[in-house]
Scaffold this motif. Structure first.
Motif, PDB file in Angstrom:
ATOM      1  N   SER A 203       6.671  -3.612  -1.517  1.00  0.00           N
ATOM      2  CA  SER A 203       7.246  -4.498  -2.522  1.00  0.00           C
ATOM      3  C   SER A 203       8.006  -3.710  -3.594  1.00  0.00           C
ATOM      4  N   ARG A 204       9.242  -4.097  -3.845  1.00  0.00           N
ATOM      5  CA  ARG A 204       9.981  -3.492  -4.960  1.00  0.00           C
ATOM      6  C   ARG A 204       9.701  -4.243  -6.268  1.00  0.00           C
ATOM      7  N   PHE A 205       8.845  -5.255  -6.216  1.00  0.00           N
ATOM      8  CA  PHE A 205       8.509  -6.043  -7.405  1.00  0.00           C
ATOM      9  C   PHE A 205       7.198  -5.605  -8.052  1.00  0.00           C
ATOM     10  N   ARG A 206       6.430  -4.752  -7.386  1.00  0.00           N
ATOM     11  CA  ARG A 206       5.137  -4.305  -7.902  1.00  0.00           C
ATOM     12  C   ARG A 206       5.265  -2.916  -8.518  1.00  0.00           C
ATOM     13  N   ASP A 207       4.733  -2.766  -9.719  1.00  0.00           N
ATOM     14  CA  ASP A 207       4.777  -1.464 -10.387  1.00  0.00           C
ATOM     15  C   ASP A 207       3.991  -0.408  -9.635  1.00  0.00           C
ATOM     16  N   ASP A 208       2.951  -0.838  -8.884  1.00  0.00           N
ATOM     17  CA  ASP A 208       2.067   0.124  -8.221  1.00  0.00           C
ATOM     18  C   ASP A 208       2.442   0.369  -6.761  1.00  0.00           C
ATOM     19  N   SER A 209       3.612  -0.086  -6.328  1.00  0.00           N
ATOM     20  CA  SER A 209       3.956   0.049  -4.914  1.00  0.00           C
ATOM     21  C   SER A 209       4.539   1.425  -4.601  1.00  0.00           C
ATOM     22  N   VAL A 210       4.462   1.791  -3.333  1.00  0.00           N
ATOM     23  CA  VAL A 210       5.064   3.036  -2.857  1.00  0.00           C
ATOM     24  C   VAL A 210       6.580   2.994  -3.047  1.00  0.00           C
ATOM     25  N   VAL A 211       7.184   1.845  -2.774  1.00  0.00           N
ATOM     26  CA  VAL A 211       8.639   1.705  -2.927  1.00  0.00           C
ATOM     27  C   VAL A 211       9.069   1.949  -4.367  1.00  0.00           C
ATOM     28  N   ARG A 212       8.324   1.409  -5.334  1.00  0.00           N
ATOM     29  CA  ARG A 212       8.685   1.629  -6.735  1.00  0.00           C
ATOM     30  C   ARG A 212       8.516   3.094  -7.116  1.00  0.00           C
ATOM     31  N   SER A 213       7.507   3.756  -6.582  1.00  0.00           N
ATOM     32  CA  SER A 213       7.311   5.178  -6.852  1.00  0.00           C
ATOM     33  C   SER A 213       8.490   5.997  -6.326  1.00  0.00           C
ATOM     34  N   LEU A 214       8.928   5.721  -5.101  1.00  0.00           N
ATOM     35  CA  LEU A 214      10.066   6.432  -4.530  1.00  0.00           C
ATOM     36  C   LEU A 214      11.352   6.129  -5.283  1.00  0.00           C
ATOM     37  N   ALA A 215      11.477   4.884  -5.770  1.00  0.00           N
ATOM     38  CA  ALA A 215      12.669   4.516  -6.526  1.00  0.00           C
ATOM     39  C   ALA A 215      12.766   5.282  -7.835  1.00  0.00           C
ATOM     40  N   THR A 216      11.608   5.639  -8.377  1.00  0.00           N
ATOM     41  CA  THR A 216      11.575   6.344  -9.662  1.00  0.00           C
ATOM     42  C   THR A 216      11.766   7.847  -9.502  1.00  0.00           C
ATOM     43  N   ARG A 217      11.127   8.420  -8.468  1.00  0.00           N
ATOM     44  CA  ARG A 217      11.083   9.880  -8.370  1.00  0.00           C
ATOM     45  C   ARG A 217      11.690  10.455  -7.091  1.00  0.00           C
ATOM     46  N   GLY A 218      11.867   9.609  -6.071  1.00  0.00           N
ATOM     47  CA  GLY A 218      12.250  10.160  -4.789  1.00  0.00           C
ATOM     48  C   GLY A 218      11.089  10.953  -4.201  1.00  0.00           C
ATOM     49  N   GLY A 219      11.387  11.888  -3.327  1.00  0.00           N
ATOM     50  CA  GLY A 219      10.347  12.733  -2.749  1.00  0.00           C
ATOM     51  C   GLY A 219       9.773  12.150  -1.473  1.00  0.00           C
ATOM     52  N   ALA A 220       8.553  12.597  -1.142  1.00  0.00           N
ATOM     53  CA  ALA A 220       7.917  12.239   0.131  1.00  0.00           C
ATOM     54  C   ALA A 220       6.548  11.630  -0.117  1.00  0.00           C
ATOM     55  N   VAL A 221       6.185  10.679   0.759  1.00  0.00           N
ATOM     56  CA  VAL A 221       4.861  10.063   0.737  1.00  0.00           C
ATOM     57  C   VAL A 221       4.357  10.018   2.174  1.00  0.00           C
ATOM     58  N   PRO A 222       3.028   9.927   2.374  1.00  0.00           N
ATOM     59  CA  PRO A 222       2.528   9.736   3.743  1.00  0.00           C
ATOM     60  C   PRO A 222       3.190   8.515   4.382  1.00  0.00           C
ATOM     61  N   VAL A 223       3.608   8.651   5.621  1.00  0.00           N
ATOM     62  CA  VAL A 223       4.380   7.592   6.248  1.00  0.00           C
ATOM     63  C   VAL A 223       3.536   6.325   6.404  1.00  0.00           C
ATOM     64  N   PRO A 224       3.999   5.188   5.919  1.00  0.00           N
ATOM     65  CA  PRO A 224       3.264   3.930   6.113  1.00  0.00           C
ATOM     66  C   PRO A 224       3.274   3.521   7.590  1.00  0.00           C
ATOM     67  N   PRO A 225       2.270   2.778   8.036  1.00  0.00           N
ATOM     68  CA  PRO A 225       2.190   2.426   9.452  1.00  0.00           C
ATOM     69  C   PRO A 225       3.350   1.566   9.946  1.00  0.00           C
ATOM     70  N   ASP A 226       4.043   0.862   9.064  1.00  0.00           N
ATOM     71  CA  ASP A 226       5.140  -0.014   9.486  1.00  0.00           C
ATOM     72  C   ASP A 226       6.511   0.644   9.397  1.00  0.00           C
ATOM     73  N   ALA A 227       6.570   1.862   8.919  1.00  0.00           N
ATOM     74  CA  ALA A 227       7.864   2.483   8.621  1.00  0.00           C
ATOM     75  C   ALA A 227       8.738   2.631   9.861  1.00  0.00           C
ATOM     76  N   ALA A 228       8.199   3.161  10.932  1.00  0.00           N
ATOM     77  CA  ALA A 228       9.020   3.425  12.110  1.00  0.00           C
ATOM     78  C   ALA A 228       9.584   2.132  12.693  1.00  0.00           C
ATOM     79  N   ALA A 229       8.741   1.109  12.810  1.00  0.00           N
ATOM     80  CA  ALA A 229       9.206  -0.157  13.385  1.00  0.00           C
ATOM     81  C   ALA A 229      10.281  -0.791  12.519  1.00  0.00           C
ATOM     82  N   MET A 230      10.074  -0.825  11.215  1.00  0.00           N
ATOM     83  CA  MET A 230      11.027  -1.509  10.352  1.00  0.00           C
ATOM     84  C   MET A 230      12.301  -0.698  10.139  1.00  0.00           C
TER      85      MET A 230
END
Length: 301
Positions: free
Chosen positions: A46-73
């Motif tokens: 969710s890009r609407f949640r302050d605590d989401s992985v997407v919002r974290s990447l939007a703020t800082r970039g970088g790398a996170v552990p790959v979410p289970p849905d990433a490859a499919a989507m």
């Protein structure tokens, strides 16, 4: 939707209404498991949640552990981007926010901005990590709800089979307000789904019988605001699409149907649907209705 014998569970999640029909009521543990799956997905994407992985990447970039849905989507996004000559792009989030569809739902238009056209050089994923080489906002709205419907119906099937000692005693339907999947119930009549007119919710342009498949729909009237602004932007320009008003697609899985429902707003969408074997209907903004050769919907004149 569903027969009188169905057990119905209705709730709200990820900002939309859900309805799940099962042959018998889901247990408390099953409902908790489904709720947790949805929350995990939302907390990641969710890009609407302050605590989401997407919002974290939007703020800082970088790398996170790959979410289970990433490859499919994101793999599907690559296909969509290729088919539509870049009109669909997973880094459309900042362009949507600029037009007013921001995390605070401000609905104030600050102008058009294209999404990064070379998004593959910025966004990377593998078996270990999801990476953004620089901050940007991922938005999975073109396929995310379809993917989540697939995840939820698989979990519901697991719990229903567990309760029935390995058998599937009837049909399961998961409906997330426009993205719907049906499993089982081979001897039940198909789910008969109305195709809502995008300009008049009291009318339908047709009906589609669905069995052991998913039907996903998208329409520019569903999330719209301001002067002709809505959630379907052309990533190349940051402008809302103007020629297609609504789309519907049927495929074995909801992710696939959702992807095609999004692609049909652009040139290249019908060709991708043909390549994937997906049946579809779409309505143009001037009221014309188009459909694929393999479409089995009953369309009204």
């Amino acid at each position: 939707m569903g027969g009188a014998a169905d057990a119905r569970w209705e709730f709200t999640a990820i900002g939309t209404s859900w309805e799940i029909l099962t042959p018998r009521p889901l247990t408390v543990d099953a409902r908790r498991a489904v709720t947790a799956l949805i929350d995990d997905f939302d907390r990641t994407w969710s890009r609407f949640r302050d605590d989401s992985v997407v919002r974290s990447l939007a703020t800082r970039g970088g790398a996170v552990p790959v979410p289970p849905d990433a490859a499919a989507m994101l793999g599907a996004y690559a296909d969509l981007s290729d088919a539509t000559a870049g009109a669909i792009n997973p880094l459309i989030g900042d362009a949507l926010a600029l037009r007013g569809y921001d995390p605070g739902y401000g609905f104030l238009d600050a102008g058009a901005r294209p999404a990064p056209s070379r998004w593959r050089e910025q966004l990377h994923w593998d078996d270990a990590h999801l990476r953004l080489s620089e901050p940007a906002t991922i938005d999975v709205g073109a396929i995310g709800k379809g993917r989540l419907v697939d995840v939820v119906i698989a979990e519901v099937e697991r719990w229903v089979a567990l309760e029935a000692e390995g058998r599937m005693p009837g049909r399961i339907v998961v409906d997330a307000s426009g993205d719907l999947a049906v499993r089982g119930g081979a001897h039940d009549p198909p789910e008969r789904i109305g195709l809502e007119h995008p300009y008049d919710a009291r009318r339908a342009i047709g009906v589609w019988d669905v069995s052991d498949a998913a039907l996903c729909a998208s329409a520019t009237n569903r999330r719209s605001w301001g002067d002709g602004l809505h959630h379907v932007l052309d990533a190349r320009t940051g402008e809302p699409v103007r020629t297609i008003a609504a789309t519907w697609a049927v495929a074995p899985r909801a992710l696939t149907a959702d992807a095609i429902a999004s692609a049909l707003f652009f040139d290249g969408g019908p060709a991708l649907a043909h390549a994937w074997g997906v049946a579809w209907v779409r309505m143009t903004t001037d009221g014309r209705v188009e459909w694929s050769p393999n479409c089995k919907a009953e369309l009204f004149s």
